[in-house]
Design an enzyme around this catalytic site. Sequence first.
Site, PDB file in Angstrom:
ATOM      1  CE  LYS A  10      -4.520   0.990   0.383  1.00  0.00           C
ATOM      2  NZ  LYS A  10      -5.547   0.374  -0.479  1.00  0.00           N
ATOM      3  CB  THR A  55      -3.447  -3.094  -0.700  1.00  0.00           C
ATOM      4  OG1 THR A  55      -4.678  -2.728  -1.310  1.00  0.00           O
ATOM      5  CG2 THR A  55      -2.629  -3.970  -1.641  1.00  0.00           C
ATOM      6  CG  ASP A  56      -8.954  -1.669   3.233  1.00  0.00           C
ATOM      7  OD1 ASP A  56      -8.922  -0.435   3.036  1.00  0.00           O
ATOM      8  OD2 ASP A  56      -9.639  -2.202   4.127  1.00  0.00           O
ATOM      9  NE  ARG A 173      30.212  27.811  -9.192  1.00  0.00           N
ATOM     10  CZ  ARG A 173      29.999  26.638  -9.780  1.00  0.00           C
ATOM     11  NH1 ARG A 173      29.495  26.587 -11.004  1.00  0.00           N
ATOM     12  NH2 ARG A 173      30.313  25.499  -9.170  1.00  0.00           N
ATOM     13  CB  VAL A 215      28.771  21.050  -6.852  1.00  0.00           C
ATOM     14  CG1 VAL A 215      27.746  20.258  -6.063  1.00  0.00           C
ATOM     15  CG2 VAL A 215      28.184  22.391  -7.290  1.00  0.00           C
ATOM     16  CD  GLN A 216      31.928  18.255  -9.443  1.00  0.00           C
ATOM     17  OE1 GLN A 216      31.944  19.415  -9.050  1.00  0.00           O
ATOM     18  NE2 GLN A 216      31.731  17.921 -10.717  1.00  0.00           N
ATOM     19  CG  ASN A 242      25.745  24.217  -9.940  1.00  0.00           C
ATOM     20  OD1 ASN A 242      25.335  25.093  -9.193  1.00  0.00           O
ATOM     21  ND2 ASN A 242      26.906  24.282 -10.553  1.00  0.00           N
ATOM     22  CG  HIS A 244      23.322  26.770 -13.454  1.00  0.00           C
ATOM     23  ND1 HIS A 244      24.593  26.566 -12.980  1.00  0.00           N
ATOM     24  CD2 HIS A 244      22.981  25.629 -14.118  1.00  0.00           C
ATOM     25  CE1 HIS A 244      25.013  25.365 -13.347  1.00  0.00           C
ATOM     26  NE2 HIS A 244      24.051  24.778 -14.030  1.00  0.00           N
TER      27      HIS A 244
END
Length: 279
Positions: A10, A55-56, A173, A215-216, A242, A244
């Site tokens: 579910k 599933t209920d 930046r 970023v790495q 990233n 921008h």
Amino acid sequence: MPLIRNSYGKGHVRIMRVNRDSARHEVRELTVEVLLTGAFDPSYTVGDNSSVIATDSVKNIVNIVARDNVGAENEVFAGILARYFLDHYAHVSSVEITATETKWARIPIEGAPHDHAFVLDGNGKPFINLTATREDSVLTSGVLGFTFLKTTRSGWENFWVDEVTTLKPTADRIFSTAMDATWEWSAVPASYADANAAVIEAALKVFATTYSPGVQNTMYLMGEAVLAAVPEIAEISMACPNKHYLPIDLSPFGRAFDGQVFTPTDEPHGQIACTVGRG
């Protein structure tokens, strides 16, 4: 033809737990998915549903376990929920539970957080994932779309240049991202909530206080800081788009770019991912 693998359950079971043990209420709102694996092959191959838990019923179990464990931290709640299925149904071999939290923050009233009034906390969606069998389990916590930005002390230089390169290097930046992160537990912390908060605190401290050559590198340093801050975490995986912010050319209007006006855009964006572990 063989049935290679199967699971069912579910999804999008929404539950709000309110712990009223004291005048200071605690709220935990989750959207839960439960997937079961076990002796269910005949329901697929020959239409025999005799072993299938509806599933209920799965939804009802989520609600029952939530009512019986209103004060449990989310990671603990997931473990209790998984154990319910494994204890009650011998033909269930494994349970996978994913729960995403809708975060609520206390409303400050005259400088003090209110006991039972909340406002939606909009940054990021915490989640947990637990895969459990009778012999073992793997528990991860994490956050989706946790967004942060800094306006300087970030650059991108000395990258590979060839005939298709048009990007210009820069030593200054904007760095903005909406991070998806997952950390795997190797031990139980004194408080999952405090440990999860320490993850974010350690990562943001690195982000805010160190120069980012890309970023790495920043992601790697954030991962190192998280593992140092929370010894119960075995490894952390991060994915950081990233987002921008592009300088606007106002030279046609007699105005030079001075690092103050940008166009926000996140499509297309760089997508960077890594996992940092203890080795």
